[in-house]
Design a protein around this motif. Structure first.
Motif, mmCIF file in Angstrom:
data_model
loop_
_atom_site.group_PDB
_atom_site.id
_atom_site.type_symbol
_atom_site.label_atom_id
_atom_site.label_comp_id
_atom_site.label_asym_id
_atom_site.label_seq_id
_atom_site.Cartn_x
_atom_site.Cartn_y
_atom_site.Cartn_z
ATOM 1 N N THR A 26 39.766 41.915 43.591
ATOM 2 C CA THR A 26 39.974 40.466 43.568
ATOM 3 C C THR A 26 40.686 40.138 42.273
ATOM 4 O OG1 THR A 26 37.856 40.250 42.499
ATOM 5 C CG2 THR A 26 37.895 39.989 44.881
ATOM 6 N N THR A 27 41.201 38.911 42.194
ATOM 7 C CA THR A 27 42.012 38.605 41.024
ATOM 8 C C THR A 27 41.155 38.465 39.782
ATOM 9 O OG1 THR A 27 41.859 36.360 41.797
ATOM 10 C CG2 THR A 27 43.887 37.554 42.258
ATOM 11 N N ARG A 28 39.995 37.793 39.884
ATOM 12 C CA ARG A 28 39.204 37.639 38.659
ATOM 13 C C ARG A 28 37.776 38.038 38.966
ATOM 14 N NH1 ARG A 28 37.346 38.210 34.349
ATOM 15 N NH2 ARG A 28 36.912 36.676 32.775
ATOM 16 N N GLY A 29 37.582 39.331 39.295
ATOM 17 C CA GLY A 29 36.211 39.787 39.493
ATOM 18 C C GLY A 29 35.819 40.590 38.283
ATOM 19 N N ALA A 30 34.639 41.157 38.371
ATOM 20 C CA ALA A 30 34.212 41.999 37.259
ATOM 21 C C ALA A 30 34.875 43.360 37.386
ATOM 22 C CB ALA A 30 32.707 42.164 37.313
ATOM 23 N N GLY A 31 35.546 43.601 38.538
ATOM 24 C CA GLY A 31 36.078 44.939 38.758
ATOM 25 C C GLY A 31 34.909 45.876 38.985
ATOM 26 N N MET A 32 35.026 47.063 38.440
ATOM 27 C CA MET A 32 33.940 48.018 38.611
ATOM 28 C C MET A 32 33.330 48.269 37.239
ATOM 29 S SD MET A 32 34.278 51.734 40.261
ATOM 30 C CE MET A 32 32.903 52.663 40.866
#
Length: 1339
Positions: free
Chosen positions: A1125-1131
Motif C-alpha cells: 500500500t502507499t502508506r502502510g507500515a510495510g513489513m
C-alpha cells in the motif's frame, strides 16, 4: 574513528571476563548456514570411470613350439660343462630323445594349465615352417577375436637373426630353416601374446616392432592408392594388441649355471613358487635358515590353490606381492590392461616380475613389450623374502615331527600398515601401497572383517579413493560378498556399497543381475539395524531404481514400497529423506509401482512428510509425490481423483520457507501440467483473456508521499554491482531490446513505451527471465503480465467463468504457479515462468485462427486422426456450443493434434454431446494424455509443430528437475567419518571464529564502559556521505565498522571508520515494492543480511561488503496476501538469534513467527486489531512480543499460549500511529513506546497504565532507542534531530551538517542507533547519510 588503540593492546584487559563473554557467542545458534544454503543444489561432476573393463579378454588358444633337437647342440652356442640341462624340470638326457621331447611338451602344457585350464593347447615339437604356419592359422581361426598365446623355446636351434628371423627345422632335420617374424605376425594376427625363451631374445622384440610399423605404413599407402596390391586384400589386424615377453636382451645369452633349469625364463613364468624357493635356497642368506635343503623344498606340503596349506599360502602371498608391486609401479591404464583384462596374461606378468628379479641376478634382463619400469628392487620383495623365510624355517619340524603349520603374519602386518596410513597420513598423499593386498585379504575369512572395515574407512576419504579401489579391482569381490549371510558384515558392506554407488551409479545393473538388491532390501527391512545403516541401504536401493526399469521391477517384486512406507516416520531425518526419494524413483515412469503405491495409500502416508521439520525431507516428499502424479500412463477416473488430491496437498506448500522445497514444488506441479495439458491450456487461455480485459490499479504508478522516497532524480546514480542471482538482469540488455520487449507486452497501463533507466531495471526477481539472454526474448507471458494475472485472479470473476468443481483444481494449480512465478527466489520464479510459458505457448499455438482449418486438421503436414477430441469449455453464457465445424472460435476449442506417426490413436470413442447439447462437465476435459502426444517416452519438447520444429528453448520439457536427489547423494560420496572443519580446533575456520568472538567481547566491553559513564552529548559527526538512493532503512553491524543503508530496492554498505563505500547491490524486489526493514543475522559470527519488503517477501544475502559478489542465500514469502500500500507500515521484523526465530508482521492482522532452523512457519498470533503492526520487539527469555500498531495501541503477546489467549496486555494510551515499541531485554525490562505525536510512554509489563510519560517533538518521522545507553533519538519532518536521555532531557539538537557551508539537514527518513557504541545513523531525503557520536574524550 580510532577505538582506544592503547586499550586494544594493553594486557590489562582482564582475560577471565573476556573469555566469559566469549562463551555466549559459542552457544548462539547460526541461521542459514546449512549445506543447502552454502552449496549449489546439484550433483557432483561425474568422474569418468575407467575401472570397468570395456574389453575383457580370454586367452583361448595356446601354441607350444619347442625346438629342442635333443642331443644336438646348435652351432652358435658353446656350452659350458657342466651346463644347465633341465627343460620343464626334466633332464632330456635321462631318456630317449623322442620320448624326452614328448614328455617335456606334455609337462609344459601341464604347467600352463595350472594358470588357464580351459584353453586349447596345441604342441608343435621340433616343427617345420609349414607346421608352424598351419598351427598358427588354425588357432587364430578358432579363437576369432580372442587372444592366442605363442610360446617359443629355441634352445636346440641357432639364435634369432638381426633380420628378424627365428629358426625351425626342415623335414629331415638336416638343416635349420629361418622363419620370419613378419610371417609369424601375419599368421598369429591380433590380439596375441608371445613368449620367447632363447638367447638374444630381445632381437625378436625389436624386429617385431619394426615389422608392425612397416605394416602400418604399407596400409596407409594402400589407403591412398587404390591400385596398390594391398588395397584389395582384407585388412591385416593392428599389432597394437600384441604382448611380448622375452627371456633376455638382444645381446645376452641365457644363464648356463648347472644348478638352474635351462628354461629358467619359462620356469619363472609357469612354476614361480618352485623356482623362487630354489633360488632363495641358493642365496647366501639361506644359510640363516638351518636344515633347509633343495630336497626338502620338493616336499613342501599342500596344493597351490588351497590357501590353508603352506604351499597355497605362499602362492597367495606371492600373488598379493606381485600384484601390489605392479599396481604401485605401473601407470594405471597399463596396469588395467596387463593385470586385470585377461587372467592368463595377468598371471604371466606377475610371474614376469619374479623372472626379472631372478634373471637379473645372473646378468640377464628379461624384456617385455609393452615395457615395464624396473621392479626387481621394489621394497615389497623383502616382505616376500621374509614370508619365505618364516615358511621354510618351519619345514623341518613339520615334515619330521608333523607339527602344525603356523600361518604367516604377512596379511595381518600389511593390514596394520594400511591402518597406519589411514590414521596418520595427511590429506594430500600418495595412495596407500597396500590397497591390492587389502583386496586379496577379502578372500580370507580370518581377516575379512578387519579388511572390510579398513576398506570402508579408505573409501570414506572421498570419490578419488573409491575410483582407486575400483581400479584395483575391488568390485567383483564386494559383489560376491553380498551372497554371504554373516550379520557382522552387513554394516560394513552397506557402507562400502553406498560409497561405491555414490561415485559410480552404473553399478546398479551389476547389483540387480547378481540379486544384490535383495541383500539391501533385507537390511532395510531389519528393525534391529541402526538407522544410519538403513539409510545407506535405502540410498543404495534408490540408486538401483533410478531410471532403470529392470531395477524398478526387481525392487517392486522385493516389496520395496511396503518396506519404505513403514519407515517414513523414522526419527532419523536422513532416513526419512532417502525413503521418500527412493519411493519417488521407483514409481517414476513405472506404472505398476504407482498402482502398488495407490493400493498401500502411499501418497497419503507421504503427506505427513510435507510438514516435516527438516526442509530436505519435505523436499524429498514433494519429489516423491511429483513423480507419483507424473506417470505417463492412461488415466482413469480413479487415478485422476488421486492426482487432484495430491495436487491440492502440494499446493499448501506454496509459502514454504525453503526455496529448495518450492523449486521441487514447481517441478512436481509441472508433471501434473504435462499430464493434464489440454485442461491447463484452457485455463491459461481464460486467464490471458481475463488479464487483457482487466485493468489492475498498479501500485507502481502511484508515487509514495514525498517525505518517504521520491523518485530517483539524482543524475549520479552509480551502476549497481551485479549480483550473482540477478546477473541476467544486467546482462547488458540494450535499451532497444528492452523497450521492444516491454512495448510488445504493453506493460504500463498508459500504453507508452517505458523509459530506460536503472530505476526501471528493477522490475522483479524474475526480470532475469524477461530481460535476460536473447533466447528468452520470446517469452509469451512476461513477469509483469504474470504478476498482473496473479493480482487479477485474486479478485476476479474467474470462478464464475470456470465454475465447475472438477475444473477448479486446474485453476487453483495455475494460481499456485502464478504465485511461484513471482517468488522472491530467482531460481524458483524462473522455473515457474518456464512452466507457465510453455502452457501459454501451447495454448496460443492451438488457438491460432489460421491453424483451425475446415478439415479440422491442426498442422498443414498431418491429417487429423478421427478420434482427435475437441474440448469444449463453458462460455460465459453457460451452455456449451454444439460441436460443429463452424464453431471454431478462439477460446472455446483446444483441438488435440494428431498422434505421431506409427502410434495408435487413443481408443476412447469421440465425445458426442447428450440431448439438448448439455454435456456433463467431467467430459469437457478429455482425460487422455498430453496435447503433443509422443507416447510414453516421457521426454517431451514443447512446441513440436510445423512452425517451430526446433522446439522452444525457453520452455520446459517434461523432464524438468532440480538437482535435489543428486545433491543429496553427494553426502555419501563425501567423507562421513572426518571431523567437520568447524569442530577441528586447529582449522582455519575455527581460528577465524575465535578471532571474531574475541573482537565481539572487546566491542561489548569497551562500549559498556562508555555507556556506564553516561553520554551527555551526541552531536559529533563522525561520518557523512551521499548515498546512491534515498535512505529508507539503516542498520549498524553490531561488531564491524559497517553500516547497511537501504533505499527503495537496493542496499549500500559503508565502512564508517574509513568513510568508504564497500558495496551497492540490487535487492531484487519488484518495482512497486520497497524495502521496509533489515536485520543482521549471525552478526556475532558469519553475518548475513535480511531484507524485508512491503509485499511480504524476505531475502537473505551473504558475501556483501567484501570483495566477492553478494549472493542470495535464501528468500521466501514471509507474509502472504500483503498487497503493497502507499502508506502502510510495510513489513516489520524482529530477529532472535538465541532461538533462531524471526517475527514478522506489517499490513496484516497477524504476527507470523518463522523458525529459521526448520525454515517453516511455526505460529500465527492474531493481533486482534484492525490496523497494521508498525513495530515489533521480542524478548526470548520471557517469550514475549511487544507490538506497536497503527491505531496507537501497544499490545503484548506471550507466544507460549494458544492463539486466543496469547494477547496478555493492550495499552491504549497513544492517540496516533506508534512509531516504535521497544521491549527492554532485562528480566524486569519495560516497554518504551513512542507515537507520531512525540509522546514517549514507559509501561511496566504487569500494570495496565504507563509508569512515565515524556513529550518530545511533534511530527515524528523516525525514531530509535539505544538498547544499552537509555537514549532515544527523534527525527522530525521539520529537518532536525533531537536526542533525549531517559529523563526526557534534550542532550543534543542536530540541524546542520558539519563542514561544507553547514548545509541544513533534509527531512529525516530513517534513524538507527548502534546496538553497542553510542553512535546514531541518520538518513535524510536529500540522499545524505550521516553518523553522530558522543564527544571524543569519551570514546
Amino acid at each position: 574513528m580510532k577505538m582506544d588503540s592503547e586499550l586494544l593492546l594493553s594486557p590489562a584487559v582482564c582475560l577471565a571476563e573476556e573469555e566469559e563473554a566469549d562463551m555466549s557467542d559459542w552457544n548462539l545458534p547460526l541461521a542459514f548456514m546449512k549445506k543447502r544454503h552454502s552449496e549449489k543444489i546439484e550433483g557432483s561432476k561425474a568422474l569418468a570411470q575407467s575401472w570397468r573393463m570395456k574389453d575383457r579378454m580370454k586367452t583361448v588358444s595356446v601354441a607350444l613350439v619347442l625346438c629342442l633337437n635333443v642331443g644336438v647342440d646348435p652351432p652358435d652356442v658353446v656350452k659350458t660343462s657342466p651346463c644347465a640341462r633341465l627343460e620343464c624340470w626334466i633332464d632330456p638326457l635321462s631318456m630317449s630323445p623322442q620320448k624326452a621331447l614328448e614328455t617335456i611338451g606334455a609337462n609344459l602344457q601341464k604347467q600352463y594349465e595350472n594358470w588357464q585350464p580351459r584353453a586349447r593347447y596345441k604342441q608343435s615339437l621340433d616343427p617345420t615352417v609349414d607346421e608352424v604356419k598351419k598351427l598358427c592359422t588354425s588357432l587364430r581361426r578358432n579363437a576369432k577375436e580372442e587372444r592366442v598365446l605363442f610360446h617359443y623355446n629355441g634352445h636346440g636351434v641357432p639364435r634369432p637373426t638381426v633380420n628378424g628371423e627365428i629358426w625351425v627345422f626342415n623335414k629331415n632335420y638336416t638343416q635349420y630353416i629361418p622363419l620370419s617374424v613378419y610371417d609369424l605376425q601375419t599368421w598369429m594376427g591380433s590380439p596375441s601374446i608371445f613368449v620367447y625363451d632363447c638367447s638374444n631374445a630381445g632381437i625378436i622384440v625389436k624386429s617385431f616392432k619394426q615389422f608392425a610399423l612397416q605394416r602400418e605404413q604399407e596400409l596407409e599407402v594402400a589407403a591412398i592408392n587404390p591400385n596398390h596390391p594391398l588395397a584389395q586384400m582384407p585388412l591385416p589386424p593392428s599389432m597394437k594388441n600384441c604382448i611380448q615377453l622375452a627371456a633376455c636382451e638382444a645381446s645376452e645369452l641365457l644363464p648356463m649355471n648347472p644348478d638352474l633349469p635351462a628354461d629358467l625364463f619359462t620356469s619363472c613364468l609357469t612354476t614361480p613358487i618352485k623356482i623362487a624357493l630354489r633360488w632363495f635356497c641358493m642365496q647366501k642368506s639361506a644359510k640363516l635358515v638351518p636344515g633347509v635343503t633343495l630336497d626338502l623344498i620338493e616336499k613342501i606340503p599342500g596344493r597351490l590353490n588351497d590357501r590353508r596349506t603352506p604351499l597355497g599360502e605362499l602362492n597367495w602371498i606371492f600373488t598379493a606381492i606381485t600384484d601390489t608391486i605392479a599396481w604401485n609401479v605401473l601407470p594405471r591404464d597399463l596396469f588395467q590392461k596387463l593385470f586385470r583384462q585377461d587372467l592368463l596374461v595377468a598371471s604371466l606378468f606377475r610371474n614376469f616380475l619374479l623372472a626379472e628379479r631372478i634373471m637379473r641376478s645372473y646378468n640377464c634382463t628379461p624384456v617385455s613389450s609393452p615395457r615395464l619400469p624396473p621392479t626387481y628392487m621394489h621394497a615389497m620383495w623383502q616382505a616376500w623374502d621374509l614370508a619365505v623365510d618364516i615358511c621354510l624355517s618351519q619345514l623341518p619340524t613339520i615334515i619330521e615331527e608333523g607339527t602344525a603349520f603356523r600361518h604367516s603374519p604377512f596379511f595381518a602386518e600389511q593390514l596394520t600398515a594400511f591402518q597406519v596410513w589411514l590414521t596418520m597420513g595427511v590429506e594430500n598423499r600418495n595412495p596407500p601401497e597396500q590397497l591390492p593386498i587389502v583386496l586379496q585379504v577379502l578372500l580370507s575369512q580370518v581377516h575379512r572383517l578387519r579388511a572390510l572395515d579398513l576398506l570402508g574407512r579408505f573409501l570414506d576419504l572421498g570419490p578419488w579413493a573409491v575410483s582407486l579401489a575400483l581400479s584395483v579391482g575391488i568390485f567383483p569381490y564386494v559383489l560376491k560378498l553380498l551372497q554371504s549371510s554373516a550379520r557382522e558384515l552387513r554394516p560394513l558392506l552397506v557402507f562400502i556399497w553406498a560409497k561405491i554407488l555414490a561415485v559410480d551409479s552404473s553399478c546398479q545393473a551389476d547389483l540387480v543381475k547378481d540379486n544384490g538388491h535383495k541383500y539391501f532390501l533385507s537390511v532395510l527391512a531389519d528393525p534391529y539395524m541402526p538407522a544410519e545403516h538403513r539409510t545407506m541401504a535405502v540410498f543404495i536401493l534408490a540408486v538401483i531404481v533410478n531410471s532403470y526399469t529392470t531395477g524398478q521391477e526387481a525392487c517392486l517384486q522385493g516389496n520395496l514400497i511396503a518396506i519404505c512406507l513403514e519407515q517414513l516416520s523414522d526419527p532419523h531425518p536422513l532416513l526419512r529423506q532417502w525413503v521418500a526419494i527412493c519411493l519417488g524413483r521407483i514409481w517414476q515412469n513405472f506404472d505398476s509401482a504407482r498402482w502398488c503405491g495407490v493400493r498401500d495409500s502411499a501418497h497419503e502416508k507421504l503427506y505427513s512428510l510435507l510438514s516435516d521439520p527438516i526442509p530436505e525431507v519435505r523436499c524429498a516428499a514433494v519429489f516423491a509425490l511429483g513423480t507419483f502424479v507424473g506417470n505417463s500412463a492412461e488415466r482413469t477416473d480413479h487415478s485422476t481423483t488421486i492426482d487432484h488430491n495430491v495436487a491440492m496437498m502440494l499446493a499448501q506448500l506454496i509459502n514454504d520457507g525453503s526455496p529448495v522445497v518450492r523449486k521441487e514444488l514447481v517441478v512436481a506441479l509441472s508433471h501434473l501440467v504435462v499430464q493434464y495439458e489440454s485442461n491447463f491450456c484452457t485455463v491459461a487461455l481464460q486467464f490471458m483473456e481475463e488479464e487483457k480485459n482487466y485493468a489492475v490499479p498498479s501500485p507502481a504508478n502511484t508515487l509514495e508521499p514525498g517525505n518517504l522516497t521520491p523518485v530517483r532524480d539524482s543524475p549520479a546514480i552509480p551502476r549497481l554491482r551485479s549480483v550473482n542471482s540477478y546477473t541476467n538482469i544486467r546482462a547488458a540488455t540494450t535499451a532497444r531490446n528492452l523497450n521492444k520487449s516491454l512495448q510488445n507486452l504493453n506493460l504500463n497501463e498508459e500504453g507508452g513505451p517505458v523509459a530506460f533507466s536503472p530505476g526501471n531495471l528493477s522490475t522483479s526477481s524474475s526480470a532475469s527471465s524477461t530481460l535476460g539472454s536473447p533466447d528468452n526474448d520470446e517469452y509469451i507471458l512476461s513477469f509483469e503480465t504474470i504478476d498482473k494475472m496473479r493480482r487479477v485472479s485474486s479478485y476476479s470473476s474467474l470462478n464464475s467463468l470456470i465454475g465447475v468443481s472438477f475444473n477448479s483444481v486446474y485453476t487453483q494449480i495455475w494460481r499456485v504457479l502464478l504465485h511461484l512465478a513471482a517468488d522472491p527466489f530467482p531460481e524458483v520464479s524462473d522455473l515457474a515462468m518456464k512452466v507457465l510459458n510453455s502452457i501459454a505457448y501451447k495454448a496460443t499455438m492451438n488457438a491460432r485462427p489460421q491453424r483451425i482449418l475446415d478439415s479440422g486438421s491442426l498442422t498443414q503436414s498431418a491429417p487429423a486422426s478421427p478420434t482427435s477430441k475437441v474440448a469444449h469449455i463453458h462460455q460465459a453464457g453457460g451452455s456449451p456450443p454444439m460441436p460443429s465445424a463452424s464453431s471454431s472460435s478462439l477460446t472455446n476449442e483446444v483441438p488435440k493434434p494428431p498422434t505421431r506417426g506409427g502410434e495408435q490413436p487413443p481408443t476412447r470413442p469421440p465425445y458426442t454431446p447428450t440431448l439438448g447439447g448439455q454435456a456433463p462437465h467431467s467430459h469437457q476435459f478429455p482425460r487422455t494424455r498430453k496435447m503433443f502426444d509422443k507416447g510414453p517416452s516421457g521426454s517431451e519438447q514443447a512446441g513440436d509443430d510445423a512452425d517451430d520444429p526446433g522446439g522452444h528453448k525457453a520452455y520446459m520439457n517434461a523432464n524438468l528437475s532440480t538437482g535435489l536427489c543428486d545433491w543429496s547423494a553427494k553426502y555419501f560420496a563425501q567423507p562421513v567419518m572426518k571431523i567437520p572443519e568447524e569442530h577441528d580446533v586447529e582449522s582455519q575456520v575455527r581460528k577465524e571464529r575465535e578471532w571474531r568472538f574475541l573482537r565481539n567481547a572487546r566491542v561489548r566491553k569497551q562500549s559498556q564502559r562508555i555507556t556506564q559513564r553516561g553520554v551527555t552529548r551526541l552531536d559529533d559527526q563522525i561520518f557523512i556521505n551521499r548515498n546512491p538512493g534515498v535512505p529508507s532503512v539503516v542498520k549498524f553491524h553490531p561488531f564491524n565498522p559497517c553500516i547497511a543503508v537501504a533505499d527503495k530496492d537496493s542496499i549500500c554498505f559503508w565502512d564508517w571508520e574509513k568513510a568508504e563505500r564497500l558495496d551497492y547491490f540490487y535487492n531484487g524486489n519488484p518495482r512497486y515494492t520497497r524495502i521496509t526493514a533489515m536485520e543482521y543475522l549471525n552478526g556475532h559470527d558469519y553475518s548475513l543480511l535480511l531484507t524485508a519488503t512491503d509485499d511480504g517477501a524476505l531475502r537473505i544475502w551473504k558475501n556483501f561488503a567484501d570483495q566477492r559478489n553478494p549472493e542470495m542465500v535464501t528468500a521466501w514469502q514471509g507474509l502472504s496476501d500483503m498487497l503493497p500500500t502507499t502508506r502502510g507500515a510495510g513489513m516489520v521484523v524482529d530477529w532472535e538469534q538465541e532461538t533462531g526465530l524471526l517475527m514478522t508482521s506489517g499490513d496484516v492482522r497477524v504476527i507470523r513467527i518463522w523458525d529459521t532452523e526448520r525454515e517453516m512457519k511455526v505460529q500465527d498470533i492474531p493481533t486482534g486489531a484492525d490496523s497494521c503492526v508498525t513495530s515489533l520487539s521480542c524478548d526470548s527469555q520471557r517469550s514475549l512480543i511487544a507490538a506497536g500498531l497503527g491505531d496507537g495501541s501497544v499490545r503484548l503477546y506471550d507466544r507460549r499460549m494458544g492463539a486466543n489467549e496469547c494477547r496478555v496486555m493492550t495499552y491504549r494510551e497513544h492517540s496516533s500511529w506508534v512509531v516504535k515499541a521497544h521491549l527492554q531485554k532485562q528480566t524486569d525490562g519495560k516497554i518504551i513506546s513512542v507515537s507520531v505525536d512525540g509522546d514517549v510512554r514507559f509501561f511496566e509489563l504487569r500494570s495496565p497504565d504507563s509508569v512515565n510519560v515524556l513529550q518530545t517533538v511533534k511530527g515524528l518521522t523516525a525514531l530509535d532507542i539505544h538498547p544499552q545507553a537509555n537514549l532515544f533519538a527523534c527525527g522530525s519532518m521539520n529537518q532536525f534531530i533531537a536526542v533525549y536521555n531517559s529523563n526526557g532531557d534534550v542532550i543534543s539538537n542536530i540541524k546542520y551538517y558539519d563542514g561544507f557551508m553547514g548545509q541544513r539537514i533534509g527531512a529525516i527518513s530513517c534513524l538507527a542507533f548502534h546496538p553497542y557504541w553510542p553512535h546514531l545513523a541518520v538518513g535524510s531525503n536529500d540522499y545524505y547519510m550521516s553518523i553522530y557520536s558522543a564527544e571524543k574524550r569519551l570514546r
